[in-house]
Design a protein around this motif. Structure first.
Motif, PDB file in Angstrom:
ATOM      1  N   SER A 154      13.035  22.065  29.853  1.00  0.00           N
ATOM      2  CA  SER A 154      14.365  22.670  30.046  1.00  0.00           C
ATOM      3  C   SER A 154      14.996  23.075  28.717  1.00  0.00           C
ATOM      4  CB  SER A 154      15.289  21.695  30.779  1.00  0.00           C
ATOM      5  OG  SER A 154      15.316  20.444  30.100  1.00  0.00           O
ATOM      6  N   ASN A 155      14.796  22.283  27.690  1.00  0.00           N
ATOM      7  CA  ASN A 155      15.380  22.580  26.376  1.00  0.00           C
ATOM      8  C   ASN A 155      14.270  22.710  25.341  1.00  0.00           C
ATOM      9  OD1 ASN A 155      18.168  22.399  27.199  1.00  0.00           O
ATOM     10  ND2 ASN A 155      17.861  20.182  27.362  1.00  0.00           N
ATOM     11  N   GLU A 156      13.739  23.901  25.250  1.00  0.00           N
ATOM     12  CA  GLU A 156      12.645  24.125  24.310  1.00  0.00           C
ATOM     13  C   GLU A 156      13.162  24.804  23.052  1.00  0.00           C
ATOM     14  OE1 GLU A 156       9.386  26.124  26.169  1.00  0.00           O
ATOM     15  OE2 GLU A 156       9.313  24.738  27.853  1.00  0.00           O
ATOM     16  N   ASP A 157      12.703  24.327  21.895  1.00  0.00           N
ATOM     17  CA  ASP A 157      13.132  24.893  20.620  1.00  0.00           C
ATOM     18  C   ASP A 157      12.533  26.273  20.416  1.00  0.00           C
ATOM     19  OD1 ASP A 157      14.504  22.563  20.061  1.00  0.00           O
ATOM     20  OD2 ASP A 157      12.774  21.623  19.089  1.00  0.00           O
ATOM     21  N   GLU A 158      13.289  27.116  19.706  1.00  0.00           N
ATOM     22  CA  GLU A 158      12.778  28.436  19.354  1.00  0.00           C
ATOM     23  C   GLU A 158      11.660  28.279  18.322  1.00  0.00           C
ATOM     24  OE1 GLU A 158      13.439  31.735  20.172  1.00  0.00           O
ATOM     25  OE2 GLU A 158      14.457  30.878  21.912  1.00  0.00           O
ATOM     26  N   PRO A 159      10.475  28.830  18.583  1.00  0.00           N
ATOM     27  CA  PRO A 159       9.374  28.680  17.630  1.00  0.00           C
ATOM     28  C   PRO A 159       9.596  29.514  16.369  1.00  0.00           C
ATOM     29  CG  PRO A 159       8.732  30.128  19.414  1.00  0.00           C
ATOM     30  CD  PRO A 159      10.078  29.600  19.769  1.00  0.00           C
ATOM     31  N   GLU A 160       8.976  29.093  15.288  1.00  0.00           N
ATOM     32  CA  GLU A 160       9.043  29.851  14.036  1.00  0.00           C
ATOM     33  C   GLU A 160       8.216  31.124  14.194  1.00  0.00           C
ATOM     34  OE1 GLU A 160       7.666  29.470   9.334  1.00  0.00           O
ATOM     35  OE2 GLU A 160       7.194  27.868  10.764  1.00  0.00           O
ATOM     36  N   VAL A 161       8.775  32.251  13.784  1.00  0.00           N
ATOM     37  CA  VAL A 161       8.084  33.538  13.874  1.00  0.00           C
ATOM     38  C   VAL A 161       7.993  34.135  12.471  1.00  0.00           C
ATOM     39  CG1 VAL A 161       8.120  35.867  14.847  1.00  0.00           C
ATOM     40  CG2 VAL A 161       8.924  33.938  16.215  1.00  0.00           C
ATOM     41  N   LEU A 162       6.822  34.658  12.139  1.00  0.00           N
ATOM     42  CA  LEU A 162       6.634  35.259  10.815  1.00  0.00           C
ATOM     43  C   LEU A 162       7.459  36.536  10.689  1.00  0.00           C
ATOM     44  CD1 LEU A 162       5.047  35.292   8.086  1.00  0.00           C
ATOM     45  CD2 LEU A 162       3.415  36.778   9.229  1.00  0.00           C
ATOM     46  N   LYS A 163       8.221  36.637   9.615  1.00  0.00           N
ATOM     47  CA  LYS A 163       8.986  37.850   9.319  1.00  0.00           C
ATOM     48  C   LYS A 163       8.461  38.419   8.012  1.00  0.00           C
ATOM     49  CE  LYS A 163      13.122  36.382  11.806  1.00  0.00           C
ATOM     50  NZ  LYS A 163      14.559  36.016  11.732  1.00  0.00           N
ATOM     51  N   VAL A 164       7.902  39.619   8.095  1.00  0.00           N
ATOM     52  CA  VAL A 164       7.300  40.245   6.918  1.00  0.00           C
ATOM     53  C   VAL A 164       8.389  40.883   6.066  1.00  0.00           C
ATOM     54  CG1 VAL A 164       5.658  41.979   6.100  1.00  0.00           C
ATOM     55  CG2 VAL A 164       5.175  40.689   8.186  1.00  0.00           C
ATOM     56  N   ASN A 165       8.388  40.564   4.778  1.00  0.00           N
ATOM     57  CA  ASN A 165       9.356  41.128   3.836  1.00  0.00           C
ATOM     58  C   ASN A 165       9.116  42.634   3.699  1.00  0.00           C
ATOM     59  OD1 ASN A 165      10.869  41.867   1.563  1.00  0.00           O
ATOM     60  ND2 ASN A 165      10.649  39.830   0.661  1.00  0.00           N
ATOM     61  N   ARG A 166      10.199  43.424   3.878  1.00  0.00           N
ATOM     62  CA  ARG A 166      10.059  44.885   3.812  1.00  0.00           C
ATOM     63  C   ARG A 166       9.621  45.351   2.424  1.00  0.00           C
ATOM     64  NH1 ARG A 166      11.672  47.652   8.136  1.00  0.00           N
ATOM     65  NH2 ARG A 166      11.756  49.590   6.941  1.00  0.00           N
ATOM     66  N   ALA A 167       9.782  44.496   1.416  1.00  0.00           N
ATOM     67  CA  ALA A 167       9.350  44.859   0.064  1.00  0.00           C
ATOM     68  C   ALA A 167       7.838  45.041   0.008  1.00  0.00           C
ATOM     69  CB  ALA A 167       9.791  43.791  -0.930  1.00  0.00           C
ATOM     70  N   VAL A 168       7.123  44.413   0.946  1.00  0.00           N
ATOM     71  CA  VAL A 168       5.663  44.534   0.999  1.00  0.00           C
ATOM     72  C   VAL A 168       5.267  45.985   1.255  1.00  0.00           C
ATOM     73  CG1 VAL A 168       3.590  43.858   2.279  1.00  0.00           C
ATOM     74  CG2 VAL A 168       5.345  42.162   1.763  1.00  0.00           C
ATOM     75  N   GLN A 169       6.033  46.679   2.110  1.00  0.00           N
ATOM     76  CA  GLN A 169       5.749  48.079   2.423  1.00  0.00           C
ATOM     77  C   GLN A 169       5.854  48.944   1.168  1.00  0.00           C
ATOM     78  OE1 GLN A 169       8.478  49.868   5.197  1.00  0.00           O
ATOM     79  NE2 GLN A 169       7.340  51.768   5.348  1.00  0.00           N
ATOM     80  N   ALA A 170       6.938  48.773   0.418  1.00  0.00           N
ATOM     81  CA  ALA A 170       7.138  49.560  -0.799  1.00  0.00           C
ATOM     82  C   ALA A 170       6.062  49.259  -1.826  1.00  0.00           C
ATOM     83  CB  ALA A 170       8.520  49.257  -1.375  1.00  0.00           C
TER      84      ALA A 170
END
Length: 239
Positions: A154-170
């Motif tokens: 009923s109360n599940e924690d939000e899992p960690e999700v990888l967020k890619v730094n936009r600086a990688v694109q540049a």
């Protein structure tokens, strides 16, 4: 004798990973990886437990690697060439799988071969129908998936999700521009032209692709040259 050796790679099933309770995927991947090792695989890829959510985080990728290492170094399963030793149940499942696979291959052959089946949308429809049957079984609870339609918290924690730094694109764009600046443009153009010509003449493209790569032609440039000849593939979807 070397060419007759059976060599195969196994990858755990990404389609079985769930976005709900993603930690459960560690157990799923472990079972699938162990099954592959029991079957004698020489090469193995273990999916990260968070791949149903996005790209793997570093911690999830490490767990996937450690799963392989535990099987390899702690389970002692790889110490034996055939750990299951021809167990009757496994042999019966193997025989059943072989029979069904041969029937399926015969069906494809009767329809004109794999290429015709893909072009006609038959393969895609088979996949769609299988997914639909599974979804119906899931909703009817004929098929149980822990954390999805059974044992849901009923109360599940939000899992960690990888967020890619936009600086990688540049950074990657700068790297690519520098790479292109420091190569012989005439040689690159000649290799692209040779690859395009080979595709038009329906030659074996592998030598031309290898030569292109060795002369710093990028993957994008190789793909663009082939698109000029073959165009873009459009999937034939049938209902």
């Amino acid at each position: 004798p070397k060419s007759m050796m059976l060599r195969f790679h196994s990858q755990t099933a990404g389609s079985t990973l769930t976005a709900q309770q993603p930690d459960n995927n560690i157990a799923r991947v472990t079972m699938q990886a162990l099954a592959a090792v029991l079957g004698g695989t020489q090469s193995l890829h273990t999916n990260s437990m968070d791949e149903a959510l996005g790209l793997p985080t570093e911690s999830a990728a490490t767990i996937a690697l450690r799963t392989q290492q535990i099987i390899a170094h702690e389970s002692h399963v790889p110490w034996t060439a055939d750990p299951l030793g021809g167990a009757p149940y496994i042999e019966s499942l193997t025989a059943e799988l072989k029979q069904k696979a041969l029937q399926y291959l015969k069906r494809i052959e009767d329809l004109g071969g794999a290429l015709k089946c893909i072009e006609a949308g038959w393969v895609q429809k088979e996949i769609q129908d299988a997914a639909y049957r599974f979804q119906k079984a899931l909703e009817a609870k004929e098929e149980l998936v822990v954390g999805v339609n059974q044992f849901v918290g009923s109360n599940e924690d939000e899992p960690e999700v990888l967020k890619v730094n936009r600086a990688v694109q540049a950074s990657q764009i700068r790297r690519l521009k520098k790479f292109k600046k420091n190569r012989n443009k005439k040689v690159v153009a000649s290799k692209i032209e040779a690859l395009t010509s080979a595709a038009e003449l329906k030659k074996n493209l592998m030598p031309y692709i290898l030569e292109s790569v060795e002369n710093k032609v990028t993957l994008g440039e190789i793909s663009d040259s082939l698109r000029k000849v073959y165009g873009l593939y459009k999937e034939n979807i049938t209902l």
